[in-house]
Design an enzyme around this catalytic site. Sequence first.
Site, PDB file in Angstrom:
ATOM      1  N   ASP A  33      -1.950   5.599  51.664  1.00 39.78           N
ATOM      2  CA  ASP A  33      -1.719   4.155  51.557  1.00 39.78           C
ATOM      3  C   ASP A  33      -3.026   3.366  51.581  1.00 39.78           C
ATOM      4  O   ASP A  33      -4.009   3.781  52.201  1.00 39.78           O
ATOM      5  CB  ASP A  33      -0.813   3.712  52.720  1.00 39.78           C
ATOM      6  CG  ASP A  33      -0.187   2.354  52.469  1.00 39.78           C
ATOM      7  OD1 ASP A  33      -0.144   1.922  51.296  1.00 39.78           O
ATOM      8  OD2 ASP A  33       0.245   1.706  53.440  1.00 39.78           O
ATOM      9  N   TRP A  38      -7.821  -1.807  49.159  1.00 38.56           N
ATOM     10  CA  TRP A  38      -9.205  -1.332  48.978  1.00 38.56           C
ATOM     11  C   TRP A  38      -9.817  -1.971  47.723  1.00 38.56           C
ATOM     12  O   TRP A  38     -10.946  -2.466  47.759  1.00 38.56           O
ATOM     13  CB  TRP A  38      -9.199   0.198  48.852  1.00 38.56           C
ATOM     14  CG  TRP A  38     -10.550   0.807  48.634  1.00 38.56           C
ATOM     15  CD1 TRP A  38     -11.481   1.117  49.601  1.00 38.56           C
ATOM     16  CD2 TRP A  38     -11.136   1.179  47.382  1.00 38.56           C
ATOM     17  NE1 TRP A  38     -12.598   1.653  49.018  1.00 38.56           N
ATOM     18  CE2 TRP A  38     -12.412   1.708  47.662  1.00 38.56           C
ATOM     19  CE3 TRP A  38     -10.696   1.125  46.053  1.00 38.56           C
ATOM     20  CZ2 TRP A  38     -13.263   2.181  46.655  1.00 38.56           C
ATOM     21  CZ3 TRP A  38     -11.541   1.589  45.045  1.00 38.56           C
ATOM     22  CH2 TRP A  38     -12.807   2.114  45.352  1.00 38.56           C
ATOM     23  N   ARG A  46      -5.676  -3.890  41.483  1.00 38.26           N
ATOM     24  CA  ARG A  46      -5.039  -2.818  42.264  1.00 38.26           C
ATOM     25  C   ARG A  46      -5.163  -1.450  41.573  1.00 38.26           C
ATOM     26  O   ARG A  46      -5.348  -0.430  42.239  1.00 38.26           O
ATOM     27  CB  ARG A  46      -3.551  -3.140  42.490  1.00 38.26           C
ATOM     28  CG  ARG A  46      -3.294  -4.363  43.356  1.00 38.26           C
ATOM     29  CD  ARG A  46      -1.794  -4.610  43.491  1.00 38.26           C
ATOM     30  NE  ARG A  46      -1.113  -3.446  44.015  1.00 38.26           N
ATOM     31  CZ  ARG A  46      -1.023  -3.137  45.310  1.00 38.26           C
ATOM     32  NH1 ARG A  46      -1.538  -3.936  46.219  1.00 38.26           N
ATOM     33  NH2 ARG A  46      -0.396  -2.055  45.698  1.00 38.26           N
ATOM     34  N   ASN A  81       8.856   2.005  45.277  1.00 36.78           N
ATOM     35  CA  ASN A  81       7.700   1.580  44.476  1.00 36.78           C
ATOM     36  C   ASN A  81       8.078   1.208  43.034  1.00 36.78           C
ATOM     37  O   ASN A  81       7.317   0.536  42.343  1.00 36.78           O
ATOM     38  CB  ASN A  81       6.595   2.653  44.455  1.00 36.78           C
ATOM     39  CG  ASN A  81       5.860   2.808  45.770  1.00 36.78           C
ATOM     40  OD1 ASN A  81       5.383   3.886  46.112  1.00 36.78           O
ATOM     41  ND2 ASN A  81       5.738   1.723  46.536  1.00 36.78           N
ATOM     42  N   ARG A  84       7.715  -2.480  42.050  1.00 39.61           N
ATOM     43  CA  ARG A  84       6.414  -3.138  41.876  1.00 39.61           C
ATOM     44  C   ARG A  84       6.306  -3.718  40.456  1.00 39.61           C
ATOM     45  O   ARG A  84       7.096  -3.349  39.579  1.00 39.61           O
ATOM     46  CB  ARG A  84       5.296  -2.125  42.113  1.00 39.61           C
ATOM     47  CG  ARG A  84       5.209  -1.743  43.571  1.00 39.61           C
ATOM     48  CD  ARG A  84       3.959  -0.978  43.854  1.00 39.61           C
ATOM     49  NE  ARG A  84       3.886  -0.689  45.281  1.00 39.61           N
ATOM     50  CZ  ARG A  84       2.805  -0.238  45.891  1.00 39.61           C
ATOM     51  NH1 ARG A  84       1.705  -0.008  45.203  1.00 39.61           N
ATOM     52  NH2 ARG A  84       2.819  -0.014  47.192  1.00 39.61           N
ATOM     53  N   ARG A 201      -1.165   8.989  58.035  1.00 43.62           N
ATOM     54  CA  ARG A 201      -1.034   7.810  57.165  1.00 43.62           C
ATOM     55  C   ARG A 201      -2.348   7.034  57.219  1.00 43.62           C
ATOM     56  O   ARG A 201      -2.859   6.750  58.311  1.00 43.62           O
ATOM     57  CB  ARG A 201       0.108   6.896  57.602  1.00 43.62           C
ATOM     58  CG  ARG A 201       0.232   5.681  56.647  1.00 43.62           C
ATOM     59  CD  ARG A 201       1.464   4.829  56.883  1.00 43.62           C
ATOM     60  NE  ARG A 201       1.603   3.855  55.797  1.00 43.62           N
ATOM     61  CZ  ARG A 201       2.746   3.377  55.344  1.00 43.62           C
ATOM     62  NH1 ARG A 201       3.870   3.772  55.869  1.00 43.62           N
ATOM     63  NH2 ARG A 201       2.775   2.500  54.349  1.00 43.62           N
ATOM     64  N   GLU A 220       3.417  15.789  64.625  1.00 42.33           N
ATOM     65  CA  GLU A 220       2.418  14.948  65.287  1.00 42.33           C
ATOM     66  C   GLU A 220       1.979  13.894  64.278  1.00 42.33           C
ATOM     67  O   GLU A 220       1.740  14.206  63.104  1.00 42.33           O
ATOM     68  CB  GLU A 220       1.218  15.802  65.722  1.00 42.33           C
ATOM     69  CG  GLU A 220       1.547  16.811  66.799  1.00 42.33           C
ATOM     70  CD  GLU A 220       2.008  16.168  68.105  1.00 42.33           C
ATOM     71  OE1 GLU A 220       1.544  15.064  68.430  1.00 42.33           O
ATOM     72  OE2 GLU A 220       2.854  16.780  68.791  1.00 42.33           O
TER      73      GLU A 220
HETATM   74  C1  IPE Z   1       4.404   4.195  50.940  1.00 43.93           C
HETATM   75  O1  IPE Z   1       3.480   3.168  50.764  1.00 43.93           O
HETATM   76  C2  IPE Z   1       4.598   4.941  49.663  1.00 43.93           C
HETATM   77  C3  IPE Z   1       3.444   5.707  49.220  1.00 43.93           C
HETATM   78  C4  IPE Z   1       2.337   5.882  49.864  1.00 43.93           C
HETATM   79  C5  IPE Z   1       3.603   6.357  47.949  1.00 43.93           C
HETATM   80  P1  IPE Z   1       3.941   1.674  50.473  1.00 43.93           P
HETATM   81  O2  IPE Z   1       2.718   0.868  50.336  1.00 43.93           O
HETATM   82  O3  IPE Z   1       4.889   1.639  49.341  1.00 43.93           O
HETATM   83  O4  IPE Z   1       4.740   1.332  51.812  1.00 43.93           O
HETATM   84  P2  IPE Z   1       5.078  -0.074  52.469  1.00 43.93           P
HETATM   85  O5  IPE Z   1       5.787  -0.886  51.435  1.00 43.93           O
HETATM   86  O6  IPE Z   1       3.791  -0.708  52.886  1.00 43.93           O
HETATM   87  O7  IPE Z   1       5.932   0.271  53.653  1.00 43.93           O
HETATM   88  C1  IPE Z   2      -0.698   3.545  48.010  1.00 47.73           C
HETATM   89  O1  IPE Z   2      -1.454   2.393  47.979  1.00 47.73           O
HETATM   90  C2  IPE Z   2      -0.301   4.042  46.637  1.00 47.73           C
HETATM   91  C3  IPE Z   2       1.111   3.817  46.292  1.00 47.73           C
HETATM   92  C4  IPE Z   2       2.023   3.327  47.087  1.00 47.73           C
HETATM   93  C5  IPE Z   2       1.525   4.173  44.955  1.00 47.73           C
HETATM   94  P1  IPE Z   2      -0.801   0.964  47.791  1.00 47.73           P
HETATM   95  O2  IPE Z   2      -0.639   0.698  46.346  1.00 47.73           O
HETATM   96  O3  IPE Z   2       0.441   0.868  48.588  1.00 47.73           O
HETATM   97  O4  IPE Z   2      -1.919   0.008  48.381  1.00 47.73           O
HETATM   98  P2  IPE Z   2      -1.712  -1.172  49.417  1.00 47.73           P
HETATM   99  O5  IPE Z   2      -0.939  -0.629  50.564  1.00 47.73           O
HETATM  100  O6  IPE Z   2      -0.961  -2.236  48.696  1.00 47.73           O
HETATM  101  O7  IPE Z   2      -3.074  -1.573  49.801  1.00 47.73           O
HETATM  102 MG    MG Z   3       0.848   0.336  50.486  1.00 49.96          MG
END
Ligand code: IPE
Ligand code: IPE
Ligand code: MG
Length: 257
Positions: A33, A38, A46, A81, A84, A201, A220
């Site tokens: 995540d 980043w 993104r 996801n 999105r 995570r 864990e």
């Molecule tokens: C969880 O991350 C899914 C993956 C890492 C693929 P998300 O970014 O989708 O989770 P939430 O929405 O912050 O809980």
């Molecule tokens: C994890 O990074 C990748 C996927 C969930 C596909 P994010 O895309 O969730 O990045 P943040 O959490 O929005 O920073």
């Molecule tokens: Mg995320």
Amino acid sequence: MAKVLILLKTAKMSFLDQIDTIKLPQHIAIIMDGNGRWAKQKGKLRVFGHQNGVKAVREALEGCVKANIKFLTLYAFSAENWNRPKLEVMALMELLVTSLKKEIKTFQENGVRLNVIGDITKLPSNAQRKLQETIEATKENTHCTLTLALSYSSRQEIVDAARNLAQQVKDGKLHADEINDELFAANLYTQNLPDPDLLIRTSGELRISNFLLWQIAYSELCFLDKMWPEFTKEDLFKSIVDYQQRERRFGKTSEQL
Ligand code: IPE
Ligand code: IPE
Ligand code: MG
């Protein structure tokens, strides 16, 4: 000479050397995540974060191979996801295909077998094809099993298992009272995988986000503040060392262990 000594010293500082090879976690699962944040911190889109996330996947995989971890499961795309923005979803699917094309070499060189969990019928057909091809090409590899969770929902996985078992009862193939932990687990997508010993995570979020809810009953948990694109082998090794310092009691007392 001094330079050589410094080099030796730095090389020695790897957390890899601190890993107890007798107490290795068999299975590590990672919620990758923080790609978007980043990229945003760097003033980029993104998608730039996702592209750089692929490097971190390689770090995690090579780290597992180096540390002799037999199972690595990566949460790459959740069922949620799909909600999105369309462009981001498309970019992620493209990235999956290009990464599989590129990384097949890494898989073969490191003896990595690819496996997938989730509803991959929802993926674009070229992604489904590439996944099947890569699974087929790596099926004889035995060093490490890399499972990608794609279009994955743990609740859906549990619902599917319940439906499957209910159907077997309805067909008279199974008695309801025969259903236990073990049989339930055998009906999950992860039927061929041991439960994760360690769940990592990144990005500082302290939640599970619908990942392996059944399977992590006694895992864990390790939460890192780093964003996923910054994750390195050393972070993996450090998490393993941290894991090895914990006492896994599984409900028993310390004295009983
Ligand atoms: C969880 O991350 C899914 C993956 C890492 C693929 P998300 O970014 O989708 O989770 P939430 O929405 O912050 O809980
Ligand atoms: C994890 O990074 C990748 C996927 C969930 C596909 P994010 O895309 O969730 O990045 P943040 O959490 O929005 O920073
Ligand atoms: Mg995320």
